[in-house]
Design a protein around this motif. Structure first.
Motif, PDB file in Angstrom:
ATOM      1  N   THR A  22      16.312  -3.880  -3.563  1.00 18.38           N
ATOM      2  CA  THR A  22      15.826  -3.398  -2.274  1.00 18.38           C
ATOM      3  C   THR A  22      15.457  -1.928  -2.382  1.00 18.38           C
ATOM      4  O   THR A  22      16.290  -1.100  -2.756  1.00 18.38           O
ATOM      5  CB  THR A  22      16.928  -3.556  -1.211  1.00 18.38           C
ATOM      6  OG1 THR A  22      17.348  -4.916  -1.188  1.00 18.38           O
ATOM      7  CG2 THR A  22      16.404  -3.163   0.162  1.00 18.38           C
ATOM      8  N   CYS A  23      14.232  -1.607  -2.056  1.00 26.31           N
ATOM      9  CA  CYS A  23      13.813  -0.203  -2.060  1.00 26.31           C
ATOM     10  C   CYS A  23      14.596   0.542  -0.985  1.00 26.31           C
ATOM     11  O   CYS A  23      14.649   0.113   0.169  1.00 26.31           O
ATOM     12  CB  CYS A  23      12.321  -0.097  -1.796  1.00 26.31           C
ATOM     13  SG  CYS A  23      11.758   1.610  -1.604  1.00 26.31           S
ATOM     14  N   GLN A  24      15.227   1.648  -1.363  1.00 26.85           N
ATOM     15  CA  GLN A  24      16.067   2.367  -0.429  1.00 26.85           C
ATOM     16  C   GLN A  24      15.257   3.235   0.531  1.00 26.85           C
ATOM     17  O   GLN A  24      15.807   3.886   1.410  1.00 26.85           O
ATOM     18  CB  GLN A  24      17.080   3.218  -1.192  1.00 26.85           C
ATOM     19  CG  GLN A  24      18.031   2.377  -2.034  1.00 26.85           C
ATOM     20  CD  GLN A  24      18.818   1.355  -1.224  1.00 26.85           C
ATOM     21  OE1 GLN A  24      19.742   1.706  -0.507  1.00 26.85           O
ATOM     22  NE2 GLN A  24      18.439   0.086  -1.313  1.00 26.85           N
ATOM     23  N   CYS A  25      13.945   3.236   0.357  1.00 23.35           N
ATOM     24  CA  CYS A  25      13.097   3.963   1.301  1.00 23.35           C
ATOM     25  C   CYS A  25      12.496   3.035   2.351  1.00 23.35           C
ATOM     26  O   CYS A  25      12.568   3.305   3.536  1.00 23.35           O
ATOM     27  CB  CYS A  25      11.978   4.681   0.555  1.00 23.35           C
ATOM     28  SG  CYS A  25      12.575   6.031  -0.442  1.00 23.35           S
ATOM     29  N   CYS A  26      11.916   1.918   1.886  1.00 23.61           N
ATOM     30  CA  CYS A  26      11.178   1.067   2.829  1.00 23.61           C
ATOM     31  C   CYS A  26      11.835  -0.301   3.005  1.00 23.61           C
ATOM     32  O   CYS A  26      11.343  -1.111   3.795  1.00 23.61           O
ATOM     33  CB  CYS A  26       9.736   0.896   2.356  1.00 23.61           C
ATOM     34  SG  CYS A  26       9.588  -0.127   0.882  1.00 23.61           S
ATOM     35  N   LEU A  27      12.928  -0.593   2.273  1.00 29.90           N
ATOM     36  CA  LEU A  27      13.619  -1.891   2.306  1.00 29.90           C
ATOM     37  C   LEU A  27      12.738  -3.040   1.835  1.00 29.90           C
ATOM     38  O   LEU A  27      13.041  -4.203   2.072  1.00 29.90           O
ATOM     39  CB  LEU A  27      14.178  -2.194   3.707  1.00 29.90           C
ATOM     40  CG  LEU A  27      15.177  -1.175   4.240  1.00 29.90           C
ATOM     41  CD1 LEU A  27      15.728  -1.629   5.586  1.00 29.90           C
ATOM     42  CD2 LEU A  27      16.315  -0.945   3.269  1.00 29.90           C
ATOM     43  N   ARG A  55      14.027   2.641  -5.766  1.00 29.70           N
ATOM     44  CA  ARG A  55      12.932   2.939  -4.840  1.00 29.70           C
ATOM     45  C   ARG A  55      11.609   2.737  -5.555  1.00 29.70           C
ATOM     46  O   ARG A  55      11.524   2.849  -6.762  1.00 29.70           O
ATOM     47  CB  ARG A  55      13.026   4.372  -4.323  1.00 29.70           C
ATOM     48  CG  ARG A  55      13.096   5.396  -5.418  1.00 29.70           C
ATOM     49  CD  ARG A  55      13.030   6.790  -4.872  1.00 29.70           C
ATOM     50  NE  ARG A  55      14.076   7.031  -3.886  1.00 29.70           N
ATOM     51  CZ  ARG A  55      14.446   8.244  -3.513  1.00 29.70           C
ATOM     52  NH1 ARG A  55      13.867   9.301  -4.027  1.00 29.70           N
ATOM     53  NH2 ARG A  55      15.386   8.409  -2.621  1.00 29.70           N
ATOM     54  N   HIS A  56      10.603   2.395  -4.769  1.00 30.57           N
ATOM     55  CA  HIS A  56       9.264   2.258  -5.330  1.00 30.57           C
ATOM     56  C   HIS A  56       8.790   3.614  -5.852  1.00 30.57           C
ATOM     57  O   HIS A  56       9.252   4.645  -5.379  1.00 30.57           O
ATOM     58  CB  HIS A  56       8.283   1.813  -4.233  1.00 30.57           C
ATOM     59  CG  HIS A  56       8.510   0.412  -3.751  1.00 30.57           C
ATOM     60  ND1 HIS A  56       8.872   0.135  -2.451  1.00 30.57           N
ATOM     61  CD2 HIS A  56       8.431  -0.776  -4.389  1.00 30.57           C
ATOM     62  CE1 HIS A  56       8.986  -1.181  -2.303  1.00 30.57           C
ATOM     63  NE2 HIS A  56       8.737  -1.752  -3.459  1.00 30.57           N
ATOM     64  N   PRO A  57       7.841   3.596  -6.762  1.00 34.78           N
ATOM     65  CA  PRO A  57       7.151   4.852  -7.064  1.00 34.78           C
ATOM     66  C   PRO A  57       6.546   5.378  -5.766  1.00 34.78           C
ATOM     67  O   PRO A  57       6.164   4.597  -4.894  1.00 34.78           O
ATOM     68  CB  PRO A  57       6.054   4.431  -8.040  1.00 34.78           C
ATOM     69  CG  PRO A  57       6.456   3.100  -8.569  1.00 34.78           C
ATOM     70  CD  PRO A  57       7.323   2.456  -7.528  1.00 34.78           C
ATOM     71  N   SER A  97       3.372   3.908  -4.188  1.00 35.82           N
ATOM     72  CA  SER A  97       3.267   2.499  -3.800  1.00 35.82           C
ATOM     73  C   SER A  97       4.346   2.086  -2.801  1.00 35.82           C
ATOM     74  O   SER A  97       4.531   0.911  -2.528  1.00 35.82           O
ATOM     75  CB  SER A  97       3.340   1.601  -5.046  1.00 35.82           C
ATOM     76  OG  SER A  97       4.593   1.744  -5.670  1.00 35.82           O
ATOM     77  N   CYS A  98       5.081   3.044  -2.252  1.00 36.20           N
ATOM     78  CA  CYS A  98       6.134   2.721  -1.301  1.00 36.20           C
ATOM     79  C   CYS A  98       5.556   2.653   0.107  1.00 36.20           C
ATOM     80  O   CYS A  98       4.673   3.417   0.471  1.00 36.20           O
ATOM     81  CB  CYS A  98       7.234   3.776  -1.369  1.00 36.20           C
ATOM     82  SG  CYS A  98       8.663   3.358  -0.360  1.00 36.20           S
ATOM     83  N   GLN A  99       6.124   1.702   0.891  1.00 36.26           N
ATOM     84  CA  GLN A  99       5.647   1.551   2.265  1.00 36.26           C
ATOM     85  C   GLN A  99       6.048   2.741   3.140  1.00 36.26           C
ATOM     86  O   GLN A  99       5.370   3.065   4.099  1.00 36.26           O
ATOM     87  CB  GLN A  99       6.236   0.277   2.886  1.00 36.26           C
ATOM     88  CG  GLN A  99       5.936  -0.985   2.119  1.00 36.26           C
ATOM     89  CD  GLN A  99       4.491  -1.374   2.238  1.00 36.26           C
ATOM     90  OE1 GLN A  99       3.944  -1.373   3.331  1.00 36.26           O
ATOM     91  NE2 GLN A  99       3.860  -1.674   1.118  1.00 36.26           N
ATOM     92  N   ALA A 100       7.189   3.329   2.800  1.00 31.22           N
ATOM     93  CA  ALA A 100       7.675   4.457   3.600  1.00 31.22           C
ATOM     94  C   ALA A 100       6.988   5.723   3.114  1.00 31.22           C
ATOM     95  O   ALA A 100       7.452   6.385   2.208  1.00 31.22           O
ATOM     96  CB  ALA A 100       9.179   4.583   3.472  1.00 31.22           C
TER      97      ALA A 100
HETATM   98 ZN   LIG Z   1       9.602   1.367  -0.939  1.00 34.86          ZN
END
Ligand SMILES: [Zn+2]
Length: 183
Positions: free
Chosen positions: A82-87, A145-147, A150-153
């Motif tokens: 789970t990305c800790q920025c955007c889940l 976390r995503h790079p 490419s992160c949604q957040a």
């Molecule tokens: Zn993310």
């Protein structure tokens, strides 16, 4: 806490015999790994079941030239973190080599060559899946976390705290802007 799962083996005997184990294990059977992944928070797509994928492993128990009990092999899997920025979901491929020197006491770890990681064998024996699980646990980043691109957040300020602190983004400047928005 954890129920016994696969058969415990005598790893010393396995090394003398040159035992070769390979197979596939469902990640949901690895309790510590599952709880570590769940501990990161529930993803949006996690509600519909436990399809967490599986790991392929290959383990060779043998005695090396010096008569040491060693385990060589590899573990391959794709962890869904789970990305800790955007889940959102992070597909984290793992392709880890295993090179372990079996020891019966902690003190023996110092005698192992650098290219072998120590593995303490307890009196109850060894569950080969524990080796697999340990390698997978090591592959989980502390804060997945995503790079950034490419992160949604994408909102600035979130997730920008650890990587590349740029001199212009002084922490007090952030404080100042927070105060301003509150007034
Ligand atoms: Zn993310």
């Amino acid at each position: 806490m954890s129920q016994p799962r696969t058969e415990l083996m005598d790893p010393w005997r396995a090394c003398r015999r040159g035992t070769h184990l390979s197979g596939e294990v469902s990640l949901s059977r690895l309790a510590r790994l599952s709880s570590a992944i769940l501990g990161l928070g529930k993803r949006a797509d996690q509600s519909r079941g436990d399809d967490e994928g599986s790991a392929l492993y290959d383990l060779r128990f043998q005695l090396d030239a010096e008569g040491r009990a060693v385990v060589h092999g590899h573990v391959r899997a794709c962890l869904r973190l789970t990305c800790q920025c955007c889940l959102g979901v992070i597909e984290q491929p793992v392709d880890a080599r295993i090179a372990l020197g079996l020891i019966a006491q902690d003190a023996q770890a110092a005698q192992l060559p650098d290219d072998l990681d120590p593995w303490l064998v307890t009196a109850r024996g060894l569950d080969p899946l524990e080796l697999v699980e340990e390698e997978l646990l090591l592959a989980i980043p502390q804060i997945p976390r995503h790079p950034r691109d490419s992160c949604q957040a994408e909102s600035p300020g979130r997730g920008a705290d650890t990587s590349e602190p740029s001199p212009s983004r002084h922490p007090f400047a952030v404080l100042g802007s927070l105060r301003k928005t509150r007034d």
